[in-house]
Design a protein around this motif. Structure first.
Motif, mmCIF file in Angstrom:
data_model
loop_
_atom_site.group_PDB
_atom_site.id
_atom_site.type_symbol
_atom_site.label_atom_id
_atom_site.label_comp_id
_atom_site.label_asym_id
_atom_site.label_seq_id
_atom_site.Cartn_x
_atom_site.Cartn_y
_atom_site.Cartn_z
ATOM 1 N N ASP A 49 -41.875 -20.414 17.535
ATOM 2 C CA ASP A 49 -41.052 -20.855 18.049
ATOM 3 C C ASP A 49 -39.895 -19.925 18.691
ATOM 4 O OD1 ASP A 49 -41.479 -23.483 17.377
ATOM 5 O OD2 ASP A 49 -39.966 -23.644 15.790
ATOM 6 N N LEU A 50 -39.699 -18.808 18.184
ATOM 7 C CA LEU A 50 -39.151 -17.506 18.632
ATOM 8 C C LEU A 50 -39.942 -17.002 19.662
ATOM 9 C CD1 LEU A 50 -36.730 -15.641 18.320
ATOM 10 C CD2 LEU A 50 -38.126 -14.367 16.571
ATOM 11 N N GLU A 51 -41.213 -16.870 19.607
ATOM 12 C CA GLU A 51 -41.891 -16.504 20.811
ATOM 13 C C GLU A 51 -41.674 -17.265 22.196
ATOM 14 O OE1 GLU A 51 -46.637 -14.669 20.922
ATOM 15 O OE2 GLU A 51 -46.519 -16.961 20.676
ATOM 16 N N GLU A 52 -41.888 -18.604 21.894
ATOM 17 C CA GLU A 52 -41.756 -19.452 22.864
ATOM 18 C C GLU A 52 -40.460 -19.421 23.488
ATOM 19 O OE1 GLU A 52 -42.072 -24.239 23.777
ATOM 20 O OE2 GLU A 52 -42.222 -23.679 21.775
ATOM 21 N N THR A 53 -39.431 -19.281 22.951
ATOM 22 C CA THR A 53 -38.229 -19.363 23.393
ATOM 23 C C THR A 53 -37.724 -17.967 24.011
ATOM 24 O OG1 THR A 53 -36.959 -20.566 21.630
ATOM 25 C CG2 THR A 53 -35.594 -19.224 22.996
ATOM 26 N N LEU A 54 -38.486 -16.796 23.569
ATOM 27 C CA LEU A 54 -38.265 -15.548 24.356
ATOM 28 C C LEU A 54 -39.035 -15.451 25.670
ATOM 29 C CD1 LEU A 54 -38.481 -13.007 21.466
ATOM 30 C CD2 LEU A 54 -36.507 -13.631 22.997
ATOM 31 N N ILE A 55 -40.179 -16.172 25.558
ATOM 32 C CA ILE A 55 -41.051 -16.139 26.886
ATOM 33 C C ILE A 55 -40.535 -16.950 27.732
ATOM 34 C CG2 ILE A 55 -43.268 -16.688 27.904
ATOM 35 C CD1 ILE A 55 -44.572 -15.687 25.147
ATOM 36 N N LEU A 56 -40.158 -18.011 27.263
ATOM 37 C CA LEU A 56 -39.330 -19.190 28.520
ATOM 38 C C LEU A 56 -37.910 -18.354 29.094
ATOM 39 C CD1 LEU A 56 -39.879 -22.389 26.802
ATOM 40 C CD2 LEU A 56 -40.830 -21.586 28.734
ATOM 41 N N ASP B 244 -38.129 -15.341 30.074
ATOM 42 C CA ASP B 244 -38.454 -14.287 30.931
ATOM 43 C C ASP B 244 -38.515 -12.891 30.303
ATOM 44 O OD1 ASP B 244 -40.008 -14.727 33.226
ATOM 45 O OD2 ASP B 244 -38.205 -14.940 34.326
ATOM 46 N N THR B 245 -38.480 -12.867 29.018
ATOM 47 C CA THR B 245 -38.619 -11.749 28.171
ATOM 48 C C THR B 245 -40.115 -10.899 28.236
ATOM 49 O OG1 THR B 245 -37.013 -12.490 26.618
ATOM 50 C CG2 THR B 245 -38.134 -10.510 26.003
ATOM 51 N N GLY B 246 -40.981 -11.761 28.723
ATOM 52 C CA GLY B 246 -42.183 -11.166 28.960
ATOM 53 C C GLY B 246 -43.205 -11.433 27.967
ATOM 54 N N VAL B 247 -44.548 -11.581 27.866
ATOM 55 C CA VAL B 247 -45.646 -11.724 26.682
ATOM 56 C C VAL B 247 -45.547 -10.361 26.079
ATOM 57 C CG1 VAL B 247 -47.887 -12.212 26.014
ATOM 58 C CG2 VAL B 247 -46.499 -13.343 27.995
ATOM 59 N N GLU B 248 -45.666 -9.108 26.766
ATOM 60 C CA GLU B 248 -46.145 -7.853 26.042
ATOM 61 C C GLU B 248 -44.614 -7.590 25.475
ATOM 62 O OE1 GLU B 248 -47.438 -4.761 28.443
ATOM 63 O OE2 GLU B 248 -48.798 -6.012 29.427
ATOM 64 N N ILE C 227 -41.627 -9.493 18.243
ATOM 65 C CA ILE C 227 -41.882 -10.046 16.989
ATOM 66 C C ILE C 227 -42.651 -9.440 16.000
ATOM 67 C CG2 ILE C 227 -43.176 -12.109 16.457
ATOM 68 C CD1 ILE C 227 -42.213 -13.630 18.801
ATOM 69 N N ALA C 228 -43.564 -8.550 16.496
ATOM 70 C CA ALA C 228 -44.258 -7.661 15.594
ATOM 71 C C ALA C 228 -43.537 -6.620 14.636
ATOM 72 C CB ALA C 228 -45.356 -6.735 16.407
ATOM 73 N N GLN C 229 -42.241 -6.094 15.431
ATOM 74 C CA GLN C 229 -41.675 -5.190 14.661
ATOM 75 C C GLN C 229 -40.481 -6.062 13.807
ATOM 76 O OE1 GLN C 229 -39.102 -2.750 17.610
ATOM 77 N NE2 GLN C 229 -40.827 -2.307 18.655
ATOM 78 N N LEU C 230 -40.174 -7.232 14.034
ATOM 79 C CA LEU C 230 -39.619 -8.281 13.374
ATOM 80 C C LEU C 230 -40.418 -8.593 12.136
ATOM 81 C CD1 LEU C 230 -36.928 -9.705 12.923
ATOM 82 C CD2 LEU C 230 -38.099 -11.828 14.026
ATOM 83 N N ARG C 231 -41.662 -8.812 12.063
ATOM 84 C CA ARG C 231 -42.315 -9.040 11.018
ATOM 85 C C ARG C 231 -42.299 -7.885 9.930
ATOM 86 N NH1 ARG C 231 -46.158 -13.233 11.276
ATOM 87 N NH2 ARG C 231 -46.404 -14.268 13.035
ATOM 88 N N LYS C 232 -42.549 -6.808 10.513
ATOM 89 C CA LYS C 232 -42.585 -5.481 9.807
ATOM 90 C C LYS C 232 -41.433 -5.263 9.140
ATOM 91 C CE LYS C 232 -44.114 -0.644 10.192
ATOM 92 N NZ LYS C 232 -44.326 0.375 11.233
ATOM 93 N N ALA C 233 -40.310 -5.534 9.794
ATOM 94 C CA ALA C 233 -38.790 -5.483 9.116
ATOM 95 C C ALA C 233 -38.565 -6.173 8.175
ATOM 96 C CB ALA C 233 -38.022 -5.239 10.165
ATOM 97 N N ILE C 234 -38.970 -7.588 8.392
ATOM 98 C CA ILE C 234 -38.796 -8.648 7.244
ATOM 99 C C ILE C 234 -39.654 -8.299 5.974
ATOM 100 C CG2 ILE C 234 -39.611 -10.957 6.579
ATOM 101 C CD1 ILE C 234 -38.857 -11.527 9.603
ATOM 102 N N GLU C 235 -40.744 -7.660 6.300
ATOM 103 C CA GLU C 235 -41.730 -7.292 4.894
ATOM 104 C C GLU C 235 -40.942 -6.070 4.254
ATOM 105 O OE1 GLU C 235 -46.192 -5.861 4.088
ATOM 106 O OE2 GLU C 235 -45.868 -6.725 5.798
ATOM 107 N N LEU C 236 -40.744 -4.992 5.002
ATOM 108 C CA LEU C 236 -40.233 -3.765 4.534
ATOM 109 C C LEU C 236 -38.745 -3.924 3.839
ATOM 110 C CD1 LEU C 236 -41.188 -1.104 7.239
ATOM 111 C CD2 LEU C 236 -41.860 -1.302 4.759
ATOM 112 N N LYS C 237 -38.126 -4.686 4.534
ATOM 113 C CA LYS C 237 -36.582 -4.718 3.949
ATOM 114 C C LYS C 237 -36.287 -6.065 3.129
ATOM 115 C CE LYS C 237 -34.585 -2.436 8.046
ATOM 116 N NZ LYS C 237 -33.656 -2.536 9.162
ATOM 117 N N LYS C 238 -37.558 -6.983 2.779
ATOM 118 C CA LYS C 238 -37.472 -8.043 2.097
ATOM 119 C C LYS C 238 -36.159 -9.121 2.424
ATOM 120 C CE LYS C 238 -39.814 -6.056 -1.804
ATOM 121 N NZ LYS C 238 -40.442 -5.153 -1.103
ATOM 122 N N LEU C 239 -36.215 -9.438 3.741
ATOM 123 C CA LEU C 239 -35.322 -10.270 4.459
ATOM 124 C C LEU C 239 -35.579 -11.638 3.957
ATOM 125 C CD1 LEU C 239 -34.978 -8.732 7.861
ATOM 126 C CD2 LEU C 239 -33.615 -7.948 5.901
#
Length: 301
Positions: free
Chosen positions: A39-46, A48-52, A58-70
């Motif tokens: 859902d976050l990916e779809e909202t950002l692309i719509l 115009d944040t761009g696919v890349e 989102i990859a950075q967010l996944r990593k931060a969630i795991e490392l910081k145990k959010l």
């Protein structure tokens, strides 16, 4: 109205569209929920944040969630704001204008708001105590010099111009000579947005740059690309071409008040690694604002 409030107001269309969606997405966050990331990916692309750029964020967010145990949506949202801010912090976001004179070579296709941007920037620089000189080096578009003259009068600054069809580099040369004689602090050079072909445009801008480098070898020089924020990914394509042609050092994104896709600011900064230094969020003289990444993200989310 404060800086943050002005950006927030100018980004109303983008914020209105994104805010309800993101608020719901982050509120529904639960550890291990893959639908959240989709859902976050779809909202950002719509937006115009761009696919890349979206994929990277989102990859950075996944990593931060795991490392910081959010574990909560509020924690994840706060982390995501920091990630987007870091992506936007490409070099210094302030125009480099420390020498006397300094030069801003303004480039971009016709219709993006180049002349308006120059006029607003001239007014602001004058209010800050600078002696500003405009150079009407777009000699190809009919009435371009006349439009710039109107802005010079509004801003209360001087202008150097030649007849339509004149050599643009000659206009810049005369402007530099006038700036030296008059003790000007900043020269703002308008340029043609479209010539017969890409090679012609490259040659013209190259000639102007050589004149500046020869006549003012130690001067600060910004090559400011003006992009229309409403054009979305087309603006990104323009930016890539002008980066190749003109050695762009800074970007001004205009008309952000007229689009629901303000994410283009993030896409442009990330894809080109060129700092966004000015944003246009309205029609008034003071609606061209210096860009502050964190304030922008806070206003957006």
């Amino acid at each position: 109205m404060g800086f943050f409030d002005k950006i927030k107001q100018g980004l109303t269309k983008t914020k209105t569209k994104m805010d309800a969606q993101l608020t719901g997405i982050f509120a529904a966050y639960a550890p291990g929920d893959e639908e959240f990331f989709e859902d976050l990916e779809e909202t950002l692309i719509l937006a115009d944040t761009g696919v890349e750029t979206t994929t990277k964020a989102i990859a950075q967010l996944r990593k931060a969630i795991e490392l910081k145990k959010l574990t909560t949506g509020a924690e994840v949202k706060k982390e995501f704001v920091q990630i987007l801010t870091r992506i936007l912090k490409v070099q210094d976001t302030m125009l480099l204008l420390t020498t006397q004179p300094s030069v801003v070579l303004v480039v971009g296709v016709n219709g993006v708001g180049k002349t308006t941007t120059i006029g607003k920037l001239a007014s602001q620089l004058k209010k800050e105590g600078n002696r500003v000189l405009l150079s009407a080096a777009d000699t190809f578009r009919a009435a371009a010099a006349d439009q710039l003259t109107v802005w010079a009068q509004r801003a209360g600054v001087e202008i150097v111009k030649h007849e339509e069809g004149s050599d643009p580099a000659a206009v810049v040369f005369d402007a530099i000579s006038a700036a030296k004689a008059r003790g000007s602090d900043v020269i703002l050079c308008d340029t043609a947005g479209r010539l017969h072909n890409k090679a012609n445009l490259m040659n013209e801008l190259g000639k102007i740059s050589r004149i500046i480098d020869r006549e003012l070898p130690n001067a600060d020089k910004e090559v400011l690309l003006v992009l229309d924020g409403t054009t979305g990914q087309n603006g990104l394509l323009q930016a890539k071409q002008f980066k190749e042609i003109a050695g762009v050092t800074a970007i001004a994104l205009t008309k952000l008040d007229g689009t629901a896709k303000g994410g283009i600011v993030i896409a442009v900064a990330d894809a080109l690694q060129i700092p966004v230094k000015l944003i246009g969020v309205g029609e008034q003289m003071d609606d061209l604002m210096p860009f502050e990444p964190r304030a922008f993200v806070d206003a957006l989310i």
